[in-house]
Design an enzyme around this catalytic site. Structure first.
Site, short mmCIF file in Angstrom:
data_model
loop_
_atom_site.label_atom_id
_atom_site.label_comp_id
_atom_site.label_asym_id
_atom_site.label_seq_id
_atom_site.Cartn_x
_atom_site.Cartn_y
_atom_site.Cartn_z
N GLU A 61 -67.22 26.41 97.05
CA GLU A 61 -68.57 26.31 97.64
C GLU A 61 -68.52 25.61 99.00
O GLU A 61 -69.24 25.99 99.92
CB GLU A 61 -69.51 25.52 96.70
CG GLU A 61 -69.81 26.21 95.38
CD GLU A 61 -70.33 27.63 95.56
OE1 GLU A 61 -71.16 27.85 96.47
OE2 GLU A 61 -69.89 28.52 94.81
N ASP A 108 -62.48 31.44 98.64
CA ASP A 108 -61.37 31.25 97.70
C ASP A 108 -60.14 30.73 98.44
O ASP A 108 -59.46 29.81 97.98
CB ASP A 108 -61.01 32.59 97.03
CG ASP A 108 -61.92 32.91 95.85
OD1 ASP A 108 -62.70 32.02 95.44
OD2 ASP A 108 -61.84 34.04 95.33
ZN LIG Z 1 -68.82 31.97 96.56
#
Ligand SMILES: [Zn+2]
Length: 330
Positions: A184, A266
């Site tokens: 996030e 990621d």
């Molecule tokens: Zn995400």
């Protein structure tokens, strides 16, 4: 002209109420049949009714002023409304995506400060490392409605809050929670929300420019039965149907950007050293949410997926499950 705007607002409010009423059977089926069948539903009938009414009230509070202001702008600026409508939509999106979650979420859920000292320290370490302006950390009681789980960030750009749902805490280790948070924070660090808002501007430009060709076209309105009055909002809804093939194409582009941003977030978590926990967290989230481990046609995926599949994400993170590691590669 004021009368036309009042009529249009009345139309919009009626439209909102009717569309909510029409969606009730599907919403009931989704919550109490589908979600129930797979063990996700934790809501009660009373809570579902109160949620439906609250959602309608919030939608009216937001959509009616939005419609009213858009119509005023269209009316006031005449043929040059395109640029002003674009600016208005951009400001509106900024408010809705930044300020609103902090106001609306507490209406539905309770937020309790995180008590677990180890978790707090781990989160603080990570946020300090990346320069994130952390204000508070909360646990959201999502379990009273659903078994689905989440981690997210809200708040103003200079003072942010981290929210973790109790459902996510239930099945995750501290490392996995922090890894999901690192993902996030990747979105935050790379300004994904502002970039998303900017990416909508060319789309608004195309839509409003095409609409400007229809807005004063009397034969367009009369061919749909609006011979005597031509409210702008009716024109917009009729136009929007004609516009839907263009929208279909925009949908591809929006999902492409979304999948790109998810992969980038990621990799950001990976670069921070959370690759292992992120992979186990992704697998757990996928299992707990009963997500399908599918390998669909690329075209289907390009249109319907705003996220890369779990297999694509694990491959991009070079994840190798312990069961698959051969003796030579160890
Ligand atoms: Zn995400």
């Amino acid at each position: 002209m004021g009368g036309v705007i009042t009529q249009s607002i009345f139309f919009y409010a009626t439209y909102d109420v009717i569309s909510t009423i029409l969606s009730i059977p599907l919403s009931y089926y989704f919550t109490f049949v589908l979600e129930e069948k797979h063990g996700f539903n934790r809501s009660t009938l009373g809570l579902w009714i109160s949620d439906t009414i609250t959602n309608l009230a919030i939608s009216l509070v937001l959509s009616v002023p939005f419609a009213a202001l858009s119509l005023q702008i269209t009316d006031y600026f005449g043929d040059s409304f395109v640029v002003y409508c674009m600016i208005f939509c951009m400001v509106w999106m900024c408010v809705v995506m930044t300020v609103l979650p902090s106001i609306v979420s507490p209406i539905f859920n309770k937020f309790t400060p995180i008590q677990d000292e180890k978790l707090k320290l781990a989160i603080e370490d990570l946020t300090k490392k990346v320069g994130f302006p952390l204000d508070k950390m909360y646990i959201e009681d999502q379990s009273k409605r659903t078994g689905h789980s989440n981690v997210y960030i809200t708040g103003m750009p200079w003072s942010k809050r981290i929210i973790i749902t109790d459902t996510f805490i239930d099945y995750s280790t501290i490392d996995e929670i922090v890894a999901a948070l690192a993902h996030e924070l990747g979105h935050w660090k790379m300004n994904h929300v502002p970039k998303r808002i900017i990416s909508y501007q060319p789309q608004f430009f195309v839509m409003f420019t095409l609409f400007s060709a229809f807005i004063h076209n009397r034969s367009f309105y009369s061919s749909f039965g609006f011979a005597d009055i031509q409210p702008t909002i009716i024109g917009f809804y009729l136009f929007y149907d004609i516009y839907s093939p263009v929208n279909l194409f925009m949908h591809f582009l929006n999902n492409l950007l979304s999948r790109h941003q998810e992969s980038a977030a990621d990799l950001y978590a990976k670069d921070l050293g959370y690759v292992e926990s992120l992979c186990t967290s992704l697998i757990k989230i996928s299992n707990e949410n009963l997500s399908t481990f599918d390998d669909v046609d690329w075209l289907f995926s390009a249109y319907y997926r705003s996220y890369p599949t779990i297999a694509e994400r694990l491959t991009a993170l070079n994840y190798i499950s312990e069961g698959n590691v051969s003796e030579e590669s160890k």
